[in-house]
Every structure is written in structure tokens, then in C-alpha cells.
Design an enzyme around this catalytic site. Structure first.
Site, short mmCIF file in Angstrom:
data_model
loop_
_atom_site.label_atom_id
_atom_site.label_comp_id
_atom_site.label_asym_id
_atom_site.label_seq_id
_atom_site.Cartn_x
_atom_site.Cartn_y
_atom_site.Cartn_z
N ARG A 273 0.86 -1.18 0.00
CA ARG A 273 0.00 0.00 0.00
C ARG A 273 0.90 1.24 0.00
NH1 ARG A 273 -3.50 -2.75 -1.55
NH2 ARG A 273 -5.50 -3.24 -0.61
N GLU A 302 -3.39 7.72 -3.87
CA GLU A 302 -3.88 7.32 -5.19
C GLU A 302 -5.17 8.05 -5.53
OE1 GLU A 302 -3.96 3.04 -5.71
OE2 GLU A 302 -2.00 2.89 -4.79
N HIS A 320 -1.29 0.46 -9.76
CA HIS A 320 -1.93 -0.51 -8.85
C HIS A 320 -2.51 -1.70 -9.64
CE1 HIS A 320 -3.93 -0.81 -4.62
NE2 HIS A 320 -3.70 -2.02 -5.11
N1 LIG Z 1 -0.70 -3.91 -5.01
C1 LIG Z 1 -1.71 -4.76 -5.04
O1 LIG Z 1 -2.46 -4.85 -6.00
C2 LIG Z 1 -1.92 -5.67 -3.88
C3 LIG Z 1 -1.56 -5.29 -2.63
N2 LIG Z 1 -1.76 -6.12 -1.58
C4 LIG Z 1 -1.33 -5.67 -0.25
O2 LIG Z 1 -0.42 -6.61 0.27
C5 LIG Z 1 -0.70 -6.81 1.63
C6 LIG Z 1 -0.18 -8.14 2.09
O3 LIG Z 1 -0.95 -9.19 1.56
P1 LIG Z 1 -0.74 -10.71 2.04
O4 LIG Z 1 0.65 -11.13 1.84
O5 LIG Z 1 -1.81 -11.49 1.41
O6 LIG Z 1 -1.02 -10.55 3.60
P2 LIG Z 1 -0.45 -11.41 4.79
O7 LIG Z 1 -1.31 -11.08 5.96
O8 LIG Z 1 -0.29 -12.83 4.39
O9 LIG Z 1 1.03 -10.81 5.02
C7 LIG Z 1 1.28 -9.59 5.62
C8 LIG Z 1 2.50 -9.76 6.52
O10 LIG Z 1 2.86 -8.49 7.04
C9 LIG Z 1 3.36 -8.72 8.35
N3 LIG Z 1 3.39 -7.50 9.12
C10 LIG Z 1 2.36 -6.87 9.73
N4 LIG Z 1 2.80 -5.78 10.37
C11 LIG Z 1 4.13 -5.72 10.14
C12 LIG Z 1 5.15 -4.81 10.55
N5 LIG Z 1 4.90 -3.78 11.33
N6 LIG Z 1 6.39 -5.04 10.12
C13 LIG Z 1 6.68 -6.13 9.34
N7 LIG Z 1 5.76 -7.02 8.94
C14 LIG Z 1 4.51 -6.81 9.34
C15 LIG Z 1 2.42 -9.79 8.91
O11 LIG Z 1 2.95 -10.44 10.05
C16 LIG Z 1 2.25 -10.70 7.71
O12 LIG Z 1 3.18 -11.75 7.70
C17 LIG Z 1 -2.24 -6.66 1.71
O13 LIG Z 1 -2.66 -6.31 3.00
C18 LIG Z 1 -2.50 -5.56 0.71
O14 LIG Z 1 -2.49 -4.31 1.34
C19 LIG Z 1 -2.31 -7.35 -1.74
C20 LIG Z 1 -2.69 -7.78 -2.98
C21 LIG Z 1 -2.53 -6.97 -4.15
O1 LIG Z 2 -6.16 -7.20 -2.96
C1 LIG Z 2 -5.63 -6.10 -2.71
O2 LIG Z 2 -5.35 -5.74 -1.55
C2 LIG Z 2 -5.34 -5.21 -3.80
O3 LIG Z 2 -4.62 -4.27 -3.67
C3 LIG Z 2 -5.99 -5.53 -5.09
O4 LIG Z 2 -5.11 -5.63 -6.08
#
Ligand SMILES: NC(=O)C1=CN([C@@H]2O[C@H](COP(=O)(O)OP(=O)(O)OC[C@H]3O[C@@H](n4cnc5c(N)ncnc54)[C@H](O)[C@@H]3O)[C@@H](O)[C@H]2O)C=CC1
Ligand SMILES: O=C(O)C(=O)CO
Length: 384
Positions: A273, A302, A320
Site C-alpha cells: 500500500r 492514489e 496498482h
Molecule cells: N498492489 C496490489 O495490488 C496488492 C496489494 N496487496 C497488499 O499486500 C498486503 C499483504 O498481503 P498478504 O501477503 O496477502 O497478507 P499477509 O497477511 O499474508 O502478510 C502480511 C504480513 O505483514 C506482516 N506484518 C504486519 N505488520 C508488520 C510490521 N509492522 N512489520 C513487518 N511485517 C509486518 C504480517 O505479520 C504478515 O506476515 C495486503 O494487505 C494488501 O495491502 C495485496 C494484494 C494486491
Molecule cells: O487485494 C488487494 O489488496 C489489492 O490491492 C488488489 O489488487
């Protein structure tokens, strides 16, 4: 009084009214809802980001559930309106839900869904693409070619960074961070350093086993290290990719001071993000350090970029699109629709939200369960 909005209606006589604030890829998600007696209304307004007022108008007086987008502000106003309209569920078409005030949803007993299990690899692949594009200066070189500036091979032309044998740093080694790490380790034989609040045991085991495989084949083994502090990652890594959730602990995680401790020729990638990076500080850092490069999929405000970012040749920027593969986007739509449908129907919660395949198989009826509800415990929903 909320203004009227344009909509497309499917199965007008359906018993349950489900609103989608955007048209979503594929048609399976619509069919799954209409087959279960839902009237589906899809907002067709041209405006990309809907305001709270626009969404209030979509909810109207009777609404059983809403499928919404990460660009929307789901808080007290919308959840109270959804409750008044008889609503039971909201699902983001996203895994991240920092746009949702889950506490407000809990207050009104509304289930909040998200869509893990279908976008991990697609998102990690985009982070890997940005890592390559930034390290090998792909966009700069492409622009140079198109401008007709190429007049022959030169020893200094667009020299970038070699990845093999270098160190990849991952901050937030959850689903996406771990998948990205594997791609960079398997693909480019990079060593890993990561920082997360929790130990990434499966990732560690994978790197150990892969290192042993390489050694057995006479190659330099890869290694892993779990860093005690985020600063250790920033100091040691050659490529750093950010994959944490966005919350108050990760807001401006990368700021002026932390940029300053990174290597002068490091690559920084963000497909998590935007607000995880202080973008104004990043622009200054890019200006001062021309060999430091970034690949950004997300931005602090954004759809805007902070002044000066677009002028920096050492930045690769995309809008994004990390989850934008056809399979993933259709899957996200399906999971979001099934979250809403499941709550309306009173189905239990799927036991492992990361194991989404049974919901995604086009040729079978999906399980009678909500794929992923983030506040299941808080609002007293039971697991399958
Ligand atoms: N650019 C895009 O289109 C997308 C962006 N995302 C973003 O990616 C993020 C992560 O997604 P996932 O891997 O599925 O989630 P996840 O929950 O599997 O992984 C997130 C990790 O961040 C860690 N974390 C939390 N606070 C932290 C901190 N202060 N310092 C270090 N690590 C910390 C957690 O312990 C966890 O292991 C989502 O929340 C979303 O915001 C997800 C999908 C697409
Ligand atoms: O799934 C999310 O968090 C996204 O950012 C979509 O791409």
C-alpha cells in the site's frame, strides 16, 4: 438526499438484493448470485472512485449485501446505512482491507469479507517484474529506443544491477512476501533477509532445502536470515520489496531516515500500500541518489503521485495493477460474491481462507461456505 446512480440489473425478481459498486471481471460471480435467488445490481457510473454519498444511494432502503472496492471508504456511515437497509454482509474485492473500519462493521453485526488465496502469485509476479524493471532499467531503455536515440551498442549504455548472488530483502513475509521471496531465490539465486513480526517457517525451510539442492549440484547455495530489526534488512539487502499490511505500525515504515541507511544502489519495490512509504521523502531520495531505483505499484494518495515522482528516471511506476491477471481478477470477484452470498444464506465460514481452490473451480458447485470473513469471530460466526 443522496443522488441517483446508474445501475445494471440482473435477475430483477431475485429475493435478495446484492449491490456491486463496480463491474467486475467474468460473469461467473453474477451467475453464482442469481442462481441463489439474488437480484444483482452493478453500478455502471463512469466515476472511478465512488464517494460515500454515491454508495449510500446504491444501498438505498433495502440491500442484503454489498461487494465493494479498495478505493471506497467503508466506515460508520456506510455500515449503519447497510444495517438500516437490512444488510448482512460487505466484501472487499481485495485481500487488503485498510479501507474498511472493521470495528464499525462489528458494531452493526455486518460480516466483512476479503479475497485471499487467489492473488498471492499474481501480486508477487508483479513485484518481481518491478524488481527486474528497476534493476535492469527496462523503462528508461524502452523510452530511449522509442525516442530514436539508439545509435549503436555502447559499453556504458543502461548499465544496471545483477541480481544473481545478491541479497533480496522482504519486509512482511506473509503470503505475498513469501511467494515473492521464492521467485527471487529460485529465479535468480539470491540470498534472503526478511523482517516480519512472525517467523516465516515455511519460507525458511524452502530456502534451506533449495540451498542444499544447489550445493548437491555443485552450485553456490542460497542462504536465509530472519532480521531482528527492519533496519538490518535495509542495510544489508540489494533489492527490498515491501509486503506488509497497511496499519498504524506500517504507515511511513520507509521514511527519510530509513532511506538513508539503504545502499546507494539499492532497488526498492512497493506492491503493498502506498502509505507504507513516505512518498515525498522518497522523491527527495531519488533526486539525491540517481543510482537508487524504485518500482512502485501503489502510491500514498492514489490516484496521484507526489510532486516530482513522475520526473524521476530512476522510478518505474504502474497504476496498482499487481493483482491484474485475468484468473486472479475473476477469482477475486467470485470470492467476494461468495462471501456476501454465504452470509446472506447463513453459511458457515470456510476453515482455511488461503485454500480457495474449491470456490474457484468453474466446473463444480462451490462449497456452502463464506470463503473469507475477517471479523467472523467478532460477530460470532462459526467455522465449517
Ligand atoms: N498492489 C496490489 O495490488 C496488492 C496489494 N496487496 C497488499 O499486500 C498486503 C499483504 O498481503 P498478504 O501477503 O496477502 O497478507 P499477509 O497477511 O499474508 O502478510 C502480511 C504480513 O505483514 C506482516 N506484518 C504486519 N505488520 C508488520 C510490521 N509492522 N512489520 C513487518 N511485517 C509486518 C504480517 O505479520 C504478515 O506476515 C495486503 O494487505 C494488501 O495491502 C495485496 C494484494 C494486491
Ligand atoms: O487485494 C488487494 O489488496 C489489492 O490491492 C488488489 O489488487
Amino acid at each position: 438526499m443522496a443522488k441517483p446512480v446508474s445501475i445494471e440489473v440482473w435477475n430483477p425478481n431475485g429475493k435478495y438484493r446484492v449491490v456491486s459498486t463496480k463491474s467486475m471481471p467474468g460473469t461467473r460471480w453474477i451467475r453464482l448470485l442469481t442462481d441463489q435467488d439474488c437480484r444483482v445490481e452493478i453500478c455502471t457510473d463512469k466515476k472511478t472512485i465512488l464517494s460515500v454519498e454515491d454508495i449510500l444511494a446504491l444501498i438505498g432502503d433495502k440491500c442484503d449485501g454489498v461487494i465493494g472496492q479498495l478505493t471506497e471508504d467503508w466506515g460508520e456511515v456506510l455500515f449503519s446505512a447497510l444495517k438500516r437497509a437490512g444488510g448482512k454482509a460487505f466484501s472487499n474485492m481485495a485481500v487488503g482491507y485498510n479501507n474498511v473500519d472493521v470495528g464499525a462493521a462489528n458494531k452493526y453485526g455486518i460480516a466483512v469479507g476479503n479475497t485471499p488465496g487467489v492473488l498471492t502469485e499474481t501480486t508477487a509476479e508483479l513485484a518481481a517484474s518491478l524488481s527486474l524493471a528497476a534493476s535492469r532499467r527496462i523503462v528508461e531503455a524502452d523510452q530511449f529506443m522509442r525516442a530514436g536515440l539508439y545509435d549503436g551498442w555502447l559499453p556504458h549504455l543502461f548499465v544496471g544491477n545483477l541480481l544473481k548472488g545478491q541479497t533480496v530483502g522482504v519486509i512482511g513475509a506473509g503470503r505475498i512476501g513469501s511467494a515473492y521471496a521464492r521467485m527471487m531465490i529460485e529465479g535468480f539465486k539470491m540470498n534472503l533477509i526478511y523482517y516480519d513480526l512472525y517467523q516465516a517457517t515455511r519460507l525458511e525451510k524452502f530456502v534451506t532445502a533449495y540451498g542444499q539442492f544447489l550445493k548437491a549440484n555443485g552450485e553456490q547455495p542460497v542462504t536465509w536470515k530472519r532480521a531482528a530489526t527492519m533496519e538490518d534488512v535495509l542495510r544489508e539487502a540489494d533489492v527490498i520489496s515491501l509486503h506488509p499490511v497497511l496499519d498504524k505500525t506500517t504507515y511511513h515504515l520507509i521514511n527519510k531516515e530509513r532511506l538513508a541507511i539503504m545502499k546507494k544502489e539499492a532497488i526498492l519495490v512497493n506492491a503493498s500500500r502506498g502509505p507504507v512509504i513516505d512518498e515525498a521523502a522518497l522523491v527527495e531520495h531519488l533526486k539525491q541518489n540517481p543510482m537508487f531505483r524504485v518500482g512502485l505499484d501503489v502510491f500514498e494518495e492514489e490516484p496521484f503521485m507526489k510532486p516530482g515522482l513522475a520526473d524521476q528516471e530512476n522510478a518505474v511506476v504502474v497504476p496498482h495493477i499487481a493483482s491484474a491477471s485475468k484468473w486472479t481478477r475473476e477469482g477475486m470477484a467470485t470470492l467476494a460474491a461468495l462471501n456476501v452470498l454465504g452470509k446472506i444464506k447463513g453459511y458457515p465460514i470456510w476453515s482455511d481462507p488461503n485454500r480457495a481452490e474449491p470456490f474457484l473451480n468453474e466446473n463444480s458447485v462451490p462449497p456452502a461456505a463464506c470463503p473469507s470473513i475477517v471479523n467472523a469471530k467478532e460477530i460470532g460466526l462459526s467455522k465449517l
